[in-house]
Write a protein that holds these residues in place. Structure first.
Motif, PDB file in Angstrom:
ATOM      1  N   PHE B 175       0.833  -1.206   0.000  1.00  0.00           N
ATOM      2  CA  PHE B 175       0.000   0.000   0.000  1.00  0.00           C
ATOM      3  C   PHE B 175       0.872   1.262   0.000  1.00  0.00           C
ATOM      4  O   PHE B 175       0.643   2.182  -0.784  1.00  0.00           O
ATOM      5  N   LEU B 178       2.382   2.386  -3.211  1.00  0.00           N
ATOM      6  CA  LEU B 178       1.481   2.941  -4.221  1.00  0.00           C
ATOM      7  C   LEU B 178       1.333   4.456  -4.106  1.00  0.00           C
ATOM      8  O   LEU B 178       0.730   5.091  -4.961  1.00  0.00           O
ATOM      9  N   ASP B 182       0.582   7.940 -10.265  1.00  0.00           N
ATOM     10  CA  ASP B 182       0.092   6.707 -10.861  1.00  0.00           C
ATOM     11  C   ASP B 182       0.968   6.396 -12.083  1.00  0.00           C
ATOM     12  O   ASP B 182       1.153   7.258 -12.948  1.00  0.00           O
ATOM     13  N   VAL B 184       0.573   4.719 -14.763  1.00  0.00           N
ATOM     14  CA  VAL B 184      -0.071   4.705 -16.078  1.00  0.00           C
ATOM     15  C   VAL B 184      -0.651   6.080 -16.410  1.00  0.00           C
ATOM     16  O   VAL B 184      -0.429   6.618 -17.489  1.00  0.00           O
ATOM     17  N   LEU B 185      -1.368   6.661 -15.436  1.00  0.00           N
ATOM     18  CA  LEU B 185      -2.050   7.935 -15.696  1.00  0.00           C
ATOM     19  C   LEU B 185      -1.181   9.155 -15.415  1.00  0.00           C
ATOM     20  O   LEU B 185      -1.495  10.251 -15.852  1.00  0.00           O
ATOM     21  N   THR B 187      -0.945  10.787 -12.671  1.00  0.00           N
ATOM     22  CA  THR B 187      -1.649  11.759 -11.813  1.00  0.00           C
ATOM     23  C   THR B 187      -1.365  11.384 -10.358  1.00  0.00           C
ATOM     24  O   THR B 187      -1.126  10.217 -10.055  1.00  0.00           O
ATOM     25  N   PRO B 188      -1.403  12.397  -9.454  1.00  0.00           N
ATOM     26  CA  PRO B 188      -1.069  12.094  -8.050  1.00  0.00           C
ATOM     27  C   PRO B 188      -2.068  11.119  -7.421  1.00  0.00           C
ATOM     28  O   PRO B 188      -3.257  11.147  -7.741  1.00  0.00           O
ATOM     29  N   ARG B 189      -1.515  10.276  -6.555  1.00  0.00           N
ATOM     30  CA  ARG B 189      -2.368   9.280  -5.900  1.00  0.00           C
ATOM     31  C   ARG B 189      -1.931   9.145  -4.438  1.00  0.00           C
ATOM     32  O   ARG B 189      -0.736   8.968  -4.158  1.00  0.00           O
ATOM     33  N   LEU B 190      -2.874   9.289  -3.531  1.00  0.00           N
ATOM     34  CA  LEU B 190      -2.623   9.163  -2.079  1.00  0.00           C
ATOM     35  C   LEU B 190      -1.501  10.094  -1.587  1.00  0.00           C
ATOM     36  O   LEU B 190      -0.719   9.730  -0.718  1.00  0.00           O
ATOM     37  N   THR B 191      -1.425  11.268  -2.186  1.00  0.00           N
ATOM     38  CA  THR B 191      -0.364  12.203  -1.767  1.00  0.00           C
ATOM     39  C   THR B 191      -0.899  13.226  -0.766  1.00  0.00           C
ATOM     40  O   THR B 191      -0.106  13.957  -0.166  1.00  0.00           O
ATOM     41  N   PHE B 454       1.947  -5.746 -13.096  1.00  0.00           N
ATOM     42  CA  PHE B 454       0.529  -6.125 -13.039  1.00  0.00           C
ATOM     43  C   PHE B 454      -0.278  -5.342 -14.075  1.00  0.00           C
ATOM     44  O   PHE B 454      -1.030  -5.909 -14.866  1.00  0.00           O
ATOM     45  N   ARG B 455      -0.053  -4.032 -14.106  1.00  0.00           N
ATOM     46  CA  ARG B 455      -0.847  -3.204 -15.011  1.00  0.00           C
ATOM     47  C   ARG B 455      -0.390  -3.373 -16.458  1.00  0.00           C
ATOM     48  O   ARG B 455      -1.201  -3.322 -17.391  1.00  0.00           O
TER      49      ARG B 455
END
Lengths: 170, 501
Positions: B175, B178, B182, B184-185, B187-191, B454-455
């Motif tokens: 977790f 991650l 992101d 692939v995209l 874009t910020p994630r869980l920041t 995975f992606r």
């Protein structure tokens, strides 16, 4: 170890496991239903999964494992052997923990505001003075701290050219 | 051939050998002090290695790694208190030997046999790594994804403590990996709006926090117990032969040492099991096949060297999954991956193709380190007794400050220091609740690799992961995972049945 002692220890471990599993469950639910939906973007690539899928998956794993730990703790079938290996300090003194936490956070905040050398001198001197029994004198601990800081200055600032944070003071 | 010579020359110079020696000295000192571990020392020196060339940094880390593998046994032999979990089996025969006045012999025997086992394991590593990497070159994203799942399952199922807590550790590590952009995209994630987290959580603050700072918090909480210093001394015996380890004795225990080396190498090859298990397996195998099993536990030289050899031989073999697959087998390999990546060396099958000289340099370092720590160990044998008496109450405040300095020096960022404190507290909480911290760290390191593969697999297979079963290597990996799940469920069922009875 006596049987009664073992049972008592096992009961205390089960209580601790219950608290731990409840925290895991609460945190995972918070992330699954509130944090992740609000903070993770969605993907539109063909074949790709939503970007939230993996974080949600991990939190679901924590949720499932948390429930499993809770069930184990409630059913009281946890092995005593496992209890013994889990940790060596069962009794957490909340006041002591709070003081240690406050001192550590205060020290880190002081690094940027007061300056690395002054705050570290204070932290080290007090740390060495408090923890050493029989007590070392304040002068001795201050001297040890000073020598340590000179070594840090020479190695990092002169040798590796890494300048430690300067605040209001040096 | 050119790559081989270039690789050897990278580390066969005064600076690199000096760093190995410094590492070996640090490893001996840190390993011998009960409560401090080589992993902790490596986490602390890791930021410094980023300011020097990789061929000074990697030898320093390997020097600490190898020497601390032996010096953990110093406490076992002299005090009857193991310096770390891996050295627990050495108490059984090492401490009785010290009580019989053979402390010096025990130290020397464990050192010589430890180095021998280390060397044997290194040779096997050198022979195995390249063919395994060639095999791994055939792997695509689906295979790597399955391989990572397999590695995490092995770690979770064989690690100490509860299986479910191991799952929590692994999921939490994945977790945290991650957090950031992101892949692939982009874009910020869980920041949570913090720009410092856009590039993800830095590995070094996490390592220092989880391994060293958490230990310091633990020690601060229990300091009253640590303040009682056990006094010990290592006065050489008046009987001369009690102080030396002769070639005849080495020959008489040779079979046990070789057997333990092979056992330790095999265990080291499997990710996550580590040197905590191997000494016990090596010890019991030696006892079973010994002509004098009744002497085991009463100061048997054979028992001591068998356990030591099994423990030390894990070190080299741990690098096999790291170098050939990019999967760290244990905590030190996880730390080494941090140094390598910071210097642009990405472990995995491609390293053999892209930077073969770097691989040969690492192999050469492994071998030279053995010789260096043998010499350092022989010289420091006499003062080991004094090292074990260093007070934790003096060390804890100093190591705490070193954690802060090391983290700050890595990126010159106070934010990283807060990250380190956060993971220190998390590590402390995990340890108190019996959650395996190394699993958490290894999962964190594997996390980004897992997500990318995975992606990529999903896009490659158009969202149908089952299509991966049409690829032969994937099918084999999937079968092995199914086998592991079944064996775990069976073990779980058997344990429940036993508990119910």
């Amino acid at each position: 170890m006596l049987m009664g002692e073992k049972e008592g220890r096992s009961a205390s471990m089960n209580k601790k496991d219950m608290a731990f599993s409840l925290i895991c469950i609460a945190v995972s639910l918070l992330f699954i239903f509130w944090v992740i939906p609000n903070d993770v973007p969605t993907s539109s690539l063909s074949g790709d999964i939503p970007a939230a899928a993996l974080p949600t998956g991990m939190m679901c794993a924590i949720l499932v494992a948390g429930v499993a730990v809770l069930l184990e703790a409630v059913s009281g079938k946890k092995k005593v052997q496992e209890d013994e290996e889990e940790n060596d300090g069962d009794k957490l003194n909340p006041l002591r923990f709070a003081v240690i936490l406050a001192v550590l956070v205060g020290y880190v905040l002081a690094l940027d505001n007061i300056g690395f050398y002054v705050s570290t001198l204070c932290f080290l001197t007090l740390g060495l003075y408090y923890y050493n029994r029989p007590r070392l004198s304040l002068v001795k601990t201050a001297l040890i701290s000073l020598i340590f800081l000179v070594c840090v200055f020479l190695l990092f600032e002169k040798g590796l050219v890494v300048y430690m944070p300067r605040g209001l003071l040096f | 051939m050119n790559d081989l010579i270039n690789g050897i020359l990278l580390v066969l110079n005064v600076k690199s050998i000096l760093m190995m020696t410094l590492g070996a000295i640090l490893g001996v000192v840190v390993g011998a002090i009960p409560g401090l571990t080589g992993t902790m020392a490596i986490a602390l020196v890791l930021p410094i290695t980023l300011y020097v060339s990789p061929w000074m940094g990697i030898p320093l880390i390997l020097g600490i790694y190898k020497a601390s593998g032996w010096s953990g046994s110093v406490g076992s032999i002299l005090l009857g208190t193991p310096g770390n979990a891996a050295a627990a089996a050495m108490v059984l025969d090492g401490y009785p030997m010290k009580q019989q006045g053979k402390g010096m012999k025990a130290l020397k025997a464990s050192l010589v046999c430890g180095v021998f086992a280390d060397f044997g394991s290194d040779v096997i590593t050198i022979l195995v790594c390249a063919p395994l990497a060639t095999l791994a070159l055939m792997f695509g994203p689906p295979e790597f994804m399955l391989l990572i799942i397999m590695a995490l399952m092995v770690i979770a199922s064989v690690g100490a403590g509860s299986f479910w807590k191991a799952v929590i550790a692994a999921a939490l590590g994945l977790f945290f990996s991650l957090v950031g952009m992101d892949p692939v995209l982009s874009t910020p994630r869980l920041t949570f709006g913090m720009y410092q987290l856009l590039s993800g959580i830095n590995l070094v603050p996490l390592l220092i926090g989880a391994f060293a700072f958490s230990e310091m918090i633990q020690k601060m909480m229990n300091m009253t117990e640590d303040s009682a210093v056990i006094k010990t001394s290592l006065n050489p015996s008046e009987i001369k032969e009690n102080n030396s380890y002769t070639f005849r004795e080495f020959r008489s225990t040779f079979k046990s040492v070789v057997r333990s080396t092979l056992i330790g190498t095999w265990i080291g090859l499997l990710p996550g099991i580590g040197s905590g298990v191997s000494p016990w397996v090596g010890y019991s195998a030696a006892k079973r096949s010994s002509k004098h099993p009744e002497e085991f536990g009463k100061g048997s030289l054979e028992g001591l060297v068998a356990a030591q050899a099994a423990s030390n031989s894990v070190a080299g073999a741990n690098l096999i999954p790291l170098l050939s697959l990019g999967i760290p087998g244990d905590t030190t390999a996880a730390l080494l991956i941090g140094v390598m990546m910071a210097h642009g060396l990405i472990p995995g099958p491609l390293i053999f193709d892209r930077t073969p000289d770097a691989v040969y340099a690492i192999f050469a370092t492994l071998i030279i380190c053995d010789l260096v720590y043998l010499l350092v160990g022989l010289v420091t044998c006499r003062v080991c007794g004094n090292i074990t008496m260093v007070r934790n109450s003096v060390l804890v405040p100093i190591v705490t400050v070193l954690c802060v300095i090391g983290t700050y020096a890595y990126n010159k960022s106070i934010f990283d220091v807060f990250v380190m404190v956060f993971f220190g507290l998390l590590g402390f909480a995990m340890k108190r609740n019996g959650v395996n911290v190394p699993i958490f760290v290894i999962a964190f390191i594997l996390g980004s690799m897992f997500e990318t593969n995975f992606r990529q697999s999903l896009v490659l297979l158009d969202g149908n992961l089952l299509a991966a079963l049409g690829r032969p290597v994937s099918a084999v990996c999937a079968l092995m995972i199914v086998g592991m799940v079944i064996s775990n469920l069976y073990r779980f069922y058997k344990e429940r049945k036993k508990n119910a009875a």
